[in-house]
Design an enzyme around this catalytic site. Structure first.
Site, PDB file in Angstrom:
ATOM      1  N   ASP A  28       0.814  -1.217   0.000  1.00 14.14           N
ATOM      2  CA  ASP A  28       0.000   0.000   0.000  1.00 14.14           C
ATOM      3  C   ASP A  28       0.848   1.269   0.000  1.00 14.14           C
ATOM      4  O   ASP A  28       2.070   1.221   0.192  1.00 14.14           O
ATOM      5  CB  ASP A  28      -0.945   0.001   1.216  1.00 14.14           C
ATOM      6  CG  ASP A  28      -0.245  -0.425   2.508  1.00 14.14           C
ATOM      7  OD1 ASP A  28       1.001  -0.378   2.553  1.00 14.14           O
ATOM      8  OD2 ASP A  28      -0.931  -0.806   3.458  1.00 14.14           O
TER       9      ASP A  28
ATOM     10  N   ASN B 123      -7.336  -2.509  14.075  1.00 10.98           N
ATOM     11  CA  ASN B 123      -8.756  -2.832  13.808  1.00 10.98           C
ATOM     12  C   ASN B 123      -8.890  -4.062  12.912  1.00 10.98           C
ATOM     13  O   ASN B 123      -9.960  -4.330  12.376  1.00 10.98           O
ATOM     14  CB  ASN B 123      -9.459  -1.629  13.162  1.00 10.98           C
ATOM     15  CG  ASN B 123      -8.810  -1.212  11.844  1.00 10.98           C
ATOM     16  OD1 ASN B 123      -7.842  -1.843  11.412  1.00 10.98           O
ATOM     17  ND2 ASN B 123      -9.327  -0.178  11.215  1.00 10.98           N
TER      18      ASN B 123
ATOM     19  N   HIS C 200      -7.115  -4.581  10.110  1.00 11.73           N
ATOM     20  CA  HIS C 200      -6.837  -4.369   8.685  1.00 11.73           C
ATOM     21  C   HIS C 200      -5.546  -5.055   8.250  1.00 11.73           C
ATOM     22  O   HIS C 200      -4.641  -5.279   9.048  1.00 11.73           O
ATOM     23  CB  HIS C 200      -6.881  -2.880   8.296  1.00 11.73           C
ATOM     24  CG  HIS C 200      -5.718  -2.034   8.710  1.00 11.73           C
ATOM     25  ND1 HIS C 200      -5.870  -0.798   9.297  1.00 11.73           N
ATOM     26  CD2 HIS C 200      -4.378  -2.223   8.596  1.00 11.73           C
ATOM     27  CE1 HIS C 200      -4.674  -0.270   9.506  1.00 11.73           C
ATOM     28  NE2 HIS C 200      -3.761  -1.112   9.099  1.00 11.73           N
TER      29      HIS C 200
ATOM     30  N   GLU D 226      -9.558  -1.900   5.108  1.00 15.28           N
ATOM     31  CA  GLU D 226     -10.208  -1.534   6.359  1.00 15.28           C
ATOM     32  C   GLU D 226     -11.471  -2.369   6.588  1.00 15.28           C
ATOM     33  O   GLU D 226     -12.030  -2.929   5.629  1.00 15.28           O
ATOM     34  CB  GLU D 226     -10.593  -0.048   6.304  1.00 15.28           C
ATOM     35  CG  GLU D 226      -9.402   0.910   6.243  1.00 15.28           C
ATOM     36  CD  GLU D 226      -8.738   1.138   7.590  1.00 15.28           C
ATOM     37  OE1 GLU D 226      -8.594   0.179   8.374  1.00 15.28           O
ATOM     38  OE2 GLU D 226      -8.339   2.279   7.856  1.00 15.28           O
TER      39      GLU D 226
HETATM   40  C1  GLP Z   1      -0.277   0.346   8.576  1.00 19.64           C
HETATM   41  C2  GLP Z   1       0.003  -0.500   7.345  1.00 19.64           C
HETATM   42  C3  GLP Z   1      -0.301  -1.947   7.588  1.00 19.64           C
HETATM   43  C4  GLP Z   1       0.316  -2.403   8.901  1.00 19.64           C
HETATM   44  C5  GLP Z   1      -0.311  -1.615  10.014  1.00 19.64           C
HETATM   45  C6  GLP Z   1       0.132  -2.066  11.391  1.00 19.64           C
HETATM   46  O1  GLP Z   1      -1.585   0.765   8.672  1.00 19.64           O
HETATM   47  N1  GLP Z   1      -0.728  -0.073   6.207  1.00 19.64           N
HETATM   48  O2  GLP Z   1       0.199  -2.725   6.509  1.00 19.64           O
HETATM   49  O3  GLP Z   1       0.119  -3.772   9.096  1.00 19.64           O
HETATM   50  O4  GLP Z   1       0.069  -0.260   9.801  1.00 19.64           O
HETATM   51  O5  GLP Z   1       1.222  -1.323  11.811  1.00 19.64           O
HETATM   52  P1  GLP Z   1       2.136  -1.668  13.038  1.00 19.64           P
HETATM   53  O6  GLP Z   1       2.922  -2.854  12.627  1.00 19.64           O
HETATM   54  O7  GLP Z   1       2.976  -0.454  13.208  1.00 19.64           O
HETATM   55  O8  GLP Z   1       1.228  -1.937  14.181  1.00 19.64           O
END
Ligand code: GLP
Length: 241
Positions: free
Chosen positions: A67, A136, A138, A143
Site C-alpha cells: 500500500d 482494527n 486491517h 479496512e
Molecule cells: C499500517 C500499514 C499496515 C500495517 C499496520 C500495522 O496501517 N498499512 O500494513 O500492518 O500499519 O502497523 P504496526 O505494525 O505499526 O502496528
C-alpha cells in the site's frame, strides 16, 4: 493456519526473517509481497544482517508492496516508498527497478489501481506475502467494511487507523485520509502468507481475527481460509488465545 509462538519482538523478527530467507534461497527470483508499519522493521533488520554476512542475495528478487498513502511519494519522508528504502532497500543489493509500490502521487485512482493490479499479474503473482496487523484487523489498508475488496483500490482510512498511524507524522492532521492498497484477492492468491504481530495491544484483535468468525468487519480473518498462512506472534500478542 500455523502459529509460531515467539518469546518477544526480536525472536518474532528472526523467525519471520528465517522463513523469508528460505524463500529467497529456494527461489532467487521470487516475488516478495512486503509490508510497512513497525511490526516488520525487525524482520527487515535481520534480513539486512544476513545479507551483509553473505547469506542471502536479493539481486534477482522482485517485490510488491501492499500500500501507499494517496498524495505521498518518494520525496515525502512518511511515504511507504521512503519507508522501504530506509528500512530495507538501501541496505541490500536489490535492483530498485524490481521493487513496486503503488504511486501515491497518481491522482487518478482508477488508472493507478488498474496499473498496480497489472504489475502484480505481470510478475506472475506473489510467492510470499509478509503482513502486519492493523489494530482494527486491517491488512495492507483493507479496512473493516461490509465486503472484502478484491483488487487494488483506493480506501478512505478509518479514524482508528489515522489515530494509530499519527505517531509517524508531526500531527494527526498530517496523516493522509486516503490510501491505495492491494485487495484481499491479491493477498489471498499469494502462495504463502506470513504475518508478524507483537505486543499486548494486539492480543484482542489476534483473537478476533484468527479465533472468531470470518468477516469483512475483521479483514485479517479471511486468512483463516488461506492454504499456507503462518502467524508469527510473540507471547504478548498471543496472550488472549
Ligand atoms: C499500517 C500499514 C499496515 C500495517 C499496520 C500495522 O496501517 N498499512 O500494513 O500492518 O500499519 O502497523 P504496526 O505494525 O505499526 O502496528
Amino acid at each position: 493456519m500455523r502459529i509460531i509462538r515467539a518469546k518477544d519482538y526480536d525472536h518474532m523478527s528472526r523467525q519471520a526473517a528465517n522463513i523469508i530467507s528460505a524463500q529467497v534461497i529456494l527461489k532467487p527470483d521470487c516475488v516478495l509481497g512486503l509490508a510497512t508499519g513497525s511490526s516488520p522493521i525487525g524482520t527487515y533488520r535481520q534480513l539486512i544482517e544476513w545479507y551483509k554476512k553473505g547469506d542471502i542475495d536479493f539481486e534477482r528478487v522482485r517485490t510488491v508492496n501492499l500500500d501507499e498513502y494517496v498524495g505521498l511519494g518518494c520525496s515525502d519522508e512518511q511515504s511507504y516508498t521512503r519507508f522501504m528504502r530506509r528500512n530495507l532497500f538501501d541496505s541490500i543489493n536489490i535492483d530498485l527497478a524490481n521493487t513496486h509500490i503503488p504511486n501515491g502521487k497518481n491522482p487518478d485512482a482508477k488508472s493507478e489501481c488498474d496499473r498496480y493490479d497489472s504489475v502484480i499479474r505481470t510478475l506472475g503473482g506473489i510467492d510470499l506475502q509478509l503482513l502486519g496487523l492493523g489494530p482494527n484487523g486491517h491488512i495492507g489498508f483493507n479496512e473493516p467494511g461490509e465486503c472484502f475488496q478484491k483488487g487494488t483500490h483506493m480506501v478512505a482510512l478509518s479514524s482508528e487507523t489515522i489515530s494509530a498511524n499519527k505517531r509517524f507524522f508531526e500531527a494527526e492532521s498530517d496523516v493522509p485520509r486516503f490510501a491505495y492498497t492491494m485487495g484481499i484477492c491479491d493477498i489471498m492468491q499469494a502462495q504463502r502468507v506470513v504475518m508478524v504481530v507483537s505486543g499486548a495491544a494486539k492480543a484482542d484483535i489476534v483473537k478476533a481475527a484468527f479465533f472468531g468468525p470470518i468477516t469483512p468487519k475483521v479483514p485479517a480473518s479471511v486468512l483463516q481460509l488461506h492454504r499456507d498462512f503462518t502467524l508469527v506472534a510473540d507471547e504478548d500478542a498471543l496472550s488472549m488465545i
